[in-house]
Each structure stands twice: as structure tokens, then as C-alpha cells.
Design a protein around this motif. Structure first.
Motif, PDB file in Angstrom:
ATOM      1  N   LYS A  56       0.857  -1.186   0.000  1.00 33.96           N
ATOM      2  CA  LYS A  56       0.000   0.000   0.000  1.00 33.96           C
ATOM      3  C   LYS A  56       0.894   1.237   0.000  1.00 33.96           C
ATOM      4  N   VAL A  57       0.597   2.144  -0.925  1.00 31.06           N
ATOM      5  CA  VAL A  57       1.325   3.402  -1.019  1.00 31.06           C
ATOM      6  C   VAL A  57       0.312   4.527  -1.171  1.00 31.06           C
ATOM      7  N   THR A  58       0.709   5.736  -0.782  1.00 29.75           N
ATOM      8  CA  THR A  58      -0.169   6.873  -1.020  1.00 29.75           C
ATOM      9  C   THR A  58      -0.151   7.186  -2.511  1.00 29.75           C
ATOM     10  N   ASP A  59      -1.250   7.747  -2.978  1.00 31.14           N
ATOM     11  CA  ASP A  59      -1.383   8.000  -4.416  1.00 31.14           C
ATOM     12  C   ASP A  59      -0.728   9.337  -4.808  1.00 31.14           C
ATOM     13  N   GLU A  60       0.571   9.354  -4.689  1.00 30.73           N
ATOM     14  CA  GLU A  60       1.341  10.560  -4.999  1.00 30.73           C
ATOM     15  C   GLU A  60       2.188  10.341  -6.252  1.00 30.73           C
TER      16      GLU A  60
ATOM     17  N   ASP B 248       4.326   3.936 -13.380  1.00 27.36           N
ATOM     18  CA  ASP B 248       4.248   2.518 -13.766  1.00 27.36           C
ATOM     19  C   ASP B 248       5.604   1.855 -13.623  1.00 27.36           C
ATOM     20  N   ALA B 249       6.683   2.573 -13.938  1.00 25.87           N
ATOM     21  CA  ALA B 249       8.037   2.024 -13.813  1.00 25.87           C
ATOM     22  C   ALA B 249       8.365   1.723 -12.351  1.00 25.87           C
ATOM     23  N   GLN B 250       7.958   2.593 -11.437  1.00 30.11           N
ATOM     24  CA  GLN B 250       8.192   2.360 -10.017  1.00 30.11           C
ATOM     25  C   GLN B 250       7.389   1.162  -9.525  1.00 30.11           C
ATOM     26  N   LYS B 251       6.153   1.033  -9.985  1.00 30.75           N
ATOM     27  CA  LYS B 251       5.325  -0.111  -9.602  1.00 30.75           C
ATOM     28  C   LYS B 251       5.947  -1.417 -10.112  1.00 30.75           C
ATOM     29  N   LEU B 252       6.411  -1.385 -11.340  1.00 32.98           N
ATOM     30  CA  LEU B 252       7.051  -2.574 -11.903  1.00 32.98           C
ATOM     31  C   LEU B 252       8.294  -2.951 -11.098  1.00 32.98           C
TER      32      LEU B 252
ATOM     33  N   ILE C  10      -0.438  -3.872  -5.707  1.00 29.54           N
ATOM     34  CA  ILE C  10      -0.143  -2.539  -5.204  1.00 29.54           C
ATOM     35  C   ILE C  10      -1.446  -1.750  -5.129  1.00 29.54           C
ATOM     36  N   ASP C  11      -1.763  -1.279  -3.929  1.00 27.50           N
ATOM     37  CA  ASP C  11      -2.938  -0.437  -3.717  1.00 27.50           C
ATOM     38  C   ASP C  11      -2.465   0.991  -3.511  1.00 27.50           C
ATOM     39  N   GLU C  12      -3.041   1.915  -4.266  1.00 30.08           N
ATOM     40  CA  GLU C  12      -2.752   3.328  -4.078  1.00 30.08           C
ATOM     41  C   GLU C  12      -3.878   3.937  -3.240  1.00 30.08           C
ATOM     42  N   VAL C  13      -3.504   4.491  -2.101  1.00 29.79           N
ATOM     43  CA  VAL C  13      -4.468   5.007  -1.140  1.00 29.79           C
ATOM     44  C   VAL C  13      -4.478   6.539  -1.203  1.00 29.79           C
TER      45      VAL C  13
END
Length: 62
Positions: A7-11, A15-19, A44-47
Motif C-alpha cells: 500500500k502506497v499513497t497516491d502521490e 508505472d516504472a516504479q510499480k514494476l 499494489i494499492d494506491e491510497v
């Protein structure tokens, strides 16, 4: 079959970071636990900042 939920904040997480998170998490489980990356699931959940609390308030307020 490992399942990892990040879980990460939606900042503006790219896509490259998620990968990179998915790849490196799968590699870590392979290295540490001997788990096959082909059977490892990473979600990955963006909160929203208003839904993420810290020190008695939302991160958006901080």
C-alpha cells in the motif's frame, strides 16, 4: 504461492516504479524463501492521502 499487498499513497507513483516494486519483491521472496516468482503475486494499492492517517490526522492535512 506467496501473495504480497503493498500500500502506497497516491502521490504519482509511476508505472516504472510499480514494476520495480513487483520485480524486486518477487526476487526477494525467491532469495529469502526460495519461492518461484512465477507463482508469486504482488498487488499494489494506491491510497488517497485523505484515507491515510498518521499522528492523529490524515496525511493530506500534514
Amino acid at each position: 504461492m506467496p501473495y504480497v499487498n503493498i500500500k502506497v499513497t497516491d502521490e504519482n507513483v509511476t508505472d516504472a516504479q510499480k514494476l520495480a516494486l513487483i520485480k524486486q519483491t518477487s526476487e526477494m521472496l525467491q532469495t529469502v524463501l526460495g519461492k518461484d516468482p512465477a507463482t508469486t503475486f504482488v498487488v499494489i494499492d494506491e491510497v488517497p492521502l485523505t484515507n491515510w492517517g498518521f499522528k492523529g490526522t490524515s496525511v493530506a492535512e500534514l
